[in-house]
Scaffold this active site. Structure first.
Site, PDB file in Angstrom:
ATOM      1  N   CYS A  58       0.662   2.080  -2.471  1.00 24.92           N
ATOM      2  CA  CYS A  58      -0.132   2.909  -3.387  1.00 24.92           C
ATOM      3  C   CYS A  58      -0.367   4.299  -2.801  1.00 24.92           C
ATOM      4  O   CYS A  58      -1.023   4.439  -1.771  1.00 24.92           O
ATOM      5  CB  CYS A  58      -1.456   2.177  -3.649  1.00 24.92           C
ATOM      6  SG  CYS A  58      -2.721   3.175  -4.436  1.00 24.92           S
ATOM      7  N   CYS A  61      -3.998   5.352  -2.335  1.00 26.97           N
ATOM      8  CA  CYS A  61      -4.588   4.565  -1.234  1.00 26.97           C
ATOM      9  C   CYS A  61      -4.245   5.207   0.107  1.00 26.97           C
ATOM     10  O   CYS A  61      -5.089   5.306   1.000  1.00 26.97           O
ATOM     11  CB  CYS A  61      -4.061   3.129  -1.250  1.00 26.97           C
ATOM     12  SG  CYS A  61      -4.480   2.208  -2.740  1.00 26.97           S
TER      13      CYS A  61
END
Length: 139
Positions: A58, A61
């Site tokens: 991600c 992230c």
């Protein structure tokens, strides 16, 4: 602000991402037993837990991980955990994670707040607010 909703087809640099996610005082939770142990530890120490449900693939992230690590070094009165949603799929599902990163703020094992997305100002605001409400100072 940055959310990841599904796993991309192929991304081979997961090894580097694990290192990013566990810098500073951030502890990686890899099993349900470790989760239970950390929550028990936090309760005994009177610490609020910030649990970051994220994924190595991600982008948002990865962007917020170093900032999360910085916060963990600055606010040592709080416990910072990271859970990889792909490593603990069933456990993450039990928290009803719809996007990554999702941050849960827990006191005595109970959710007191939540933040979805890689929103640095909002994450910092929530961490400061929780730290202030406990009457603890930053390191």
């Amino acid at each position: 602000m940055g959310h990841c909703f599904g796993k991309p087809k192929n991304d081979e640099d997961d090894e580097d991402a694990i290192v990013e996610f566990t810098g500073g005082n951030v502890q990686l939770v890899t099993t349900k037993d470790i989760w239970d142990q950390k929550l028990s530890e936090a309760k005994n120490d009177g610490k609020t837990v910030i649990a970051n449900f994220s994924a190595t693939w991600c982008g948002p992230c990865r962007v917020i991980a170093p900032f999360y690590s910085e916060l963990s070094e600055k606010y040592t009165s709080l416990m910072f955990l990271t859970i990889d949603v792909d490593e603990l799929t069933e456990f993450s599902s039990s928290w009803d994670i719809k996007a990554t990163p999702t941050f849960f703020f827990l006191r005595d094992g109970q959710q007191i707040d939540k933040l979805v997305g890689a929103n640095k100002p909002e994450l910092q605001k929530k961490v400061i607010s929780i730290s202030d409400s406990e009457g603890t100072c930053q390191a």
